[in-house]
Write a protein that holds these residues in place. Structure first.
Motif, short mmCIF file in Angstrom:
data_model
loop_
_atom_site.label_atom_id
_atom_site.label_comp_id
_atom_site.label_asym_id
_atom_site.label_seq_id
_atom_site.Cartn_x
_atom_site.Cartn_y
_atom_site.Cartn_z
N ASN B 147 0.87 10.11 -1.03
CA ASN B 147 2.20 10.54 -0.63
C ASN B 147 2.85 11.41 -1.73
OD1 ASN B 147 5.11 10.22 -0.56
ND2 ASN B 147 4.77 8.68 1.02
N ASN B 149 5.94 11.87 -2.44
CA ASN B 149 7.00 11.17 -3.17
C ASN B 149 6.43 10.29 -4.29
OD1 ASN B 149 8.97 12.32 -1.62
ND2 ASN B 149 9.27 10.55 -0.30
N LEU B 150 5.26 9.69 -4.03
CA LEU B 150 4.64 8.85 -5.07
C LEU B 150 4.22 9.71 -6.26
CD1 LEU B 150 2.50 6.34 -2.97
CD2 LEU B 150 4.49 5.82 -4.35
N LEU B 153 7.30 10.41 -8.13
CA LEU B 153 7.73 9.23 -8.90
C LEU B 153 6.97 9.17 -10.23
CD1 LEU B 153 9.34 6.45 -8.66
CD2 LEU B 153 7.15 5.48 -8.01
N PHE B 154 5.68 9.42 -10.16
CA PHE B 154 4.87 9.39 -11.38
C PHE B 154 5.27 10.55 -12.32
CE2 PHE B 154 1.23 6.33 -11.42
CZ PHE B 154 1.68 5.55 -10.36
N GLN B 163 -3.25 8.16 -16.12
CA GLN B 163 -2.38 7.16 -15.49
C GLN B 163 -2.27 7.42 -13.99
OE1 GLN B 163 1.17 7.76 -17.89
NE2 GLN B 163 0.99 5.67 -18.68
N LYS B 167 -3.69 4.51 -11.79
CA LYS B 167 -2.63 3.66 -11.24
C LYS B 167 -2.15 4.12 -9.86
CE LYS B 167 -0.86 2.37 -15.78
NZ LYS B 167 -1.31 0.98 -15.85
N LEU B 168 -2.56 5.34 -9.47
CA LEU B 168 -2.07 5.83 -8.18
C LEU B 168 -3.22 6.28 -7.26
CD1 LEU B 168 0.26 6.66 -6.31
CD2 LEU B 168 0.37 8.83 -7.52
N PRO B 171 -6.35 3.55 -6.56
CA PRO B 171 -5.93 2.44 -5.68
C PRO B 171 -5.54 2.92 -4.28
CG PRO B 171 -4.81 2.30 -7.79
CD PRO B 171 -5.53 3.60 -7.78
N PHE B 172 -4.87 4.07 -4.21
CA PHE B 172 -4.46 4.60 -2.91
C PHE B 172 -5.68 4.94 -2.05
CE2 PHE B 172 -2.91 7.56 0.22
CZ PHE B 172 -1.64 7.10 0.51
N LYS B 251 -4.54 -8.59 0.51
CA LYS B 251 -3.14 -8.90 0.23
C LYS B 251 -2.19 -7.77 0.58
CE LYS B 251 -3.29 -12.55 -3.10
NZ LYS B 251 -3.20 -12.93 -4.50
N TRP B 252 -2.71 -6.55 0.64
CA TRP B 252 -1.74 -5.46 0.73
C TRP B 252 -1.99 -4.42 1.80
CZ3 TRP B 252 -3.51 -0.49 -0.38
CH2 TRP B 252 -4.70 -0.39 -1.07
N HIS B 253 -3.19 -4.39 2.38
CA HIS B 253 -3.44 -3.32 3.34
C HIS B 253 -3.42 -3.86 4.76
CE1 HIS B 253 -5.44 0.23 5.15
NE2 HIS B 253 -4.73 0.83 4.22
N ASP B 254 -2.72 -3.14 5.63
CA ASP B 254 -2.52 -3.62 7.00
C ASP B 254 -3.84 -3.91 7.71
OD1 ASP B 254 0.13 -3.43 6.63
OD2 ASP B 254 0.37 -1.47 7.58
N ILE B 257 -4.98 -7.53 6.92
CA ILE B 257 -4.08 -8.67 7.07
C ILE B 257 -4.25 -9.25 8.46
CG2 ILE B 257 -1.67 -9.39 7.13
CD1 ILE B 257 -1.22 -6.99 5.16
#
Lengths: 242, 258
Positions: B147, B149-150, B153-154, B163, B167-168, B171-172, B251-254, B257
């Protein structure tokens, strides 16, 4: 705090400017305008995320203030839990230590998310995500908080609560807030000053200092209604001229 | 109810098909060398289990190794692409050429280069080529899909390339990479089997070689038994990657879950 002088921003077409505006320290300024008026561009220029095509941006004492940015979507990293999301700025600026953890926990408590530190973003509501986003923007003790339509996707009740929380954060932290919104009522309710941008390329159509009667419920007062009406008329007129 | 049904329905259908197969073969007295009954295949599997399982192990070993090499190389290249557009423009077309070239067509060449005495290496190379592209394409897409916006943000917090990557972007891209790996593991097995077929007997005695051998001897029951092991291997590998995917993303990806 921030002076934008003769600012013009062009991509393939002109999108903003020329803009001349000074944002005073500790003020709450909203920017409104139709879609494509360059509101978000204005915010990104102020934050230094993008650079202007011409003109200059200067800061008080020539020192760029610490900034926090809250985007329209919460921009949380879904693979990190809440506390790790709030800690992200400290990690990126290599200031991750016990103090920053303590600050993060404090900010989460302040935005009403105590006990949610280990939750993942997909376990939070839209309003809670936005609260995390605000905590993350504030955790490094910024002087300038920039918000790009942060509450536009929230329901009315959550939005109202977050607006009041934002006002409380602004008042108690002595920060400057630049707030982009589509909503005239929101801008008048929150701000000390509202800047209206024309349709692209955005220039300043109106720069209105909001008069607030703090004794009464502001939204019930005639001042509130007349200022909303005044700004709405400017936007309507602008829309007709397109 | 619907959860149990999703298990029972296919199992029941499969069982009915097997019974039908068994009866049709017996009723029509179809010779063993044309179509063996499921009971004959099971008998053959039990009779030849040492041969078949050792071959299955060889195929599994090469498949996993090819998958590991292909995935590592593909992820490494995708990361490299994210750091340099010129590298991407230079290498991606070559990767596409490998993807669109049928592995059967280049197998003889690889065999000659590697040497018939090293058929296993040739099979490994061929299986790696087949398994490589899905991970590369998905990892590349994932890293590029971050994204805007992400990224901003960085940028706001002055994040460096490393980084941003660790960190982005990585993982994305994880869900994308794992999707590529699920395709890749199946292709890796297919690549191994195809390469084994092309390599012939050589020095490799994987399941494909057992299939060829059984076919030549008209031992169709054994051929089917080897085929069944291949299918079981394929399902096992797919479930393994799906399980790893669930562990990583749960834990985090639709998608993971429940």
């Amino acid at each position: 705090m921030l002076i934008l002088k003769d600012i013009i921003k062009n991509y393939e077409v002109p999108v903003l400017g020329p803009i001349d505006v000074e944002i005073k320290s500790k003020s709450f300024v909203s920017i409104i305008g139709a879609s494509g008026s360059g509101k978000s561009t204005f915010l990104r220029l102020a934050s230094g995320l993008i650079s202007q095509s011409s003109g200059s941006i200067s800061y008080k004492n020539n020192i760029k203030p610490k900034m926090g940015f809250v985007f329209q979507d919460s921009t949380l990293l879904p693979w990190r839990n809440v506390i790790d999301n709030v800690l992200l700025p400290s990690e990126l600026t290599k200031q991750n230590n016990s103090e920053s953890i303590e600050k993060s926990i404090n900010w989460l408590e302040r935005v009403g998310l105590k006990g949610k530190e280990n939750s993942f973003p997909n376990e939070l509501s839209g309003g809670q995500k936005m609260r995390v986003s605000i905590a993350r923007a504030m955790v490094q003790g910024g002087d300038l908080l920039l918000l790009d339509e942060p509450f536009s996707a929230l329901d009315e009740v959550t939005r109202r609560k977050l607006e009041d929380d934002l006002l409380e954060i602004w008042e108690t932290n002595n920060i400057t807030v630049l707030f982009v919104t589509h909503s005239v009522t929101q801008a008048v309710y929150l701000s000390q000053r509202v800047i209206v941008l024309s349709s692209g390329p955005g220039i300043i159509l109106e720069d209105l200092a909001i008069e607030k009667n703090l004794k009464d419920d502001f939204e019930e007062t005639s001042e509130f209604i007349s200022q909303v009406r005044h700004l709405t008329n400017i936007l309507k007129k602008e829309g007709r001229e397109l | 109810m619907s959860r149990y049904l999703s298990y029972i329905a296919p199992l029941l259908t499969f069982a009915i098909l097997l019974i039908l197969w068994e009866f049709l073969v017996i009723l029509n007295k179809i010779p063993l060398y044309i179509l063996p009954a499921p009971s004959d295949i099971i008998s053959s599997l039990m009779l030849n289990y040492l041969d078949l399982f050792s071959s299955a192990f060889i195929t599994l070993r090469i498949t996993l190794l090819a998958f590991f090499i292909a995935s590592s190389l593909a992820i490494f290249l995708a990361i490299l692409f994210s750091q340099s557009r010129i590298v991407e423009l230079s290498i991606y077309p070559i990767a596409v050429i490998f993807q669109v070239t049928p592995v059967v067509a280049i197998a003889p060449l690889i065999l000659i280069w590697v040497g018939f005495d090293n058929a296993e290496y040739a099979i490994l190379i061929l299986a790696t080529i087949v398994a490589f592209f899905p991970v590369l394409a998905n990892a590349n897409l994932g890293i590029k899909s971050v994204n805007k916006n992400l990224h901003e943000l960085f940028s706001l917090y002055g994040a460096g390339r490393y980084q941003r990557l660790t960190k982005l972007q990585i993982p994305f891209a994880l869900p994308f990479i794992l999707t590529g790996m699920k395709t890749s593991i199946g292709l890796s097995l297919i690549g191994t089997v195809v390469a084994e077929f092309v390599a012939g007997s050589g020095t490799s005695t994987g399941l494909a070689w057992r299939i060829i051998e059984a076919g030549n001897r008209l031992d169709i029951a054994k051929l089917f038994a080897a085929l069944i092991l291949l299918v079981i291997l394929g399902i096992f590998l797919f479930l393994l990657i799906s399980y790893i995917e669930k562990l990583i993303l749960r834990k985090w990806h639709d998608s993971s879950i429940i």
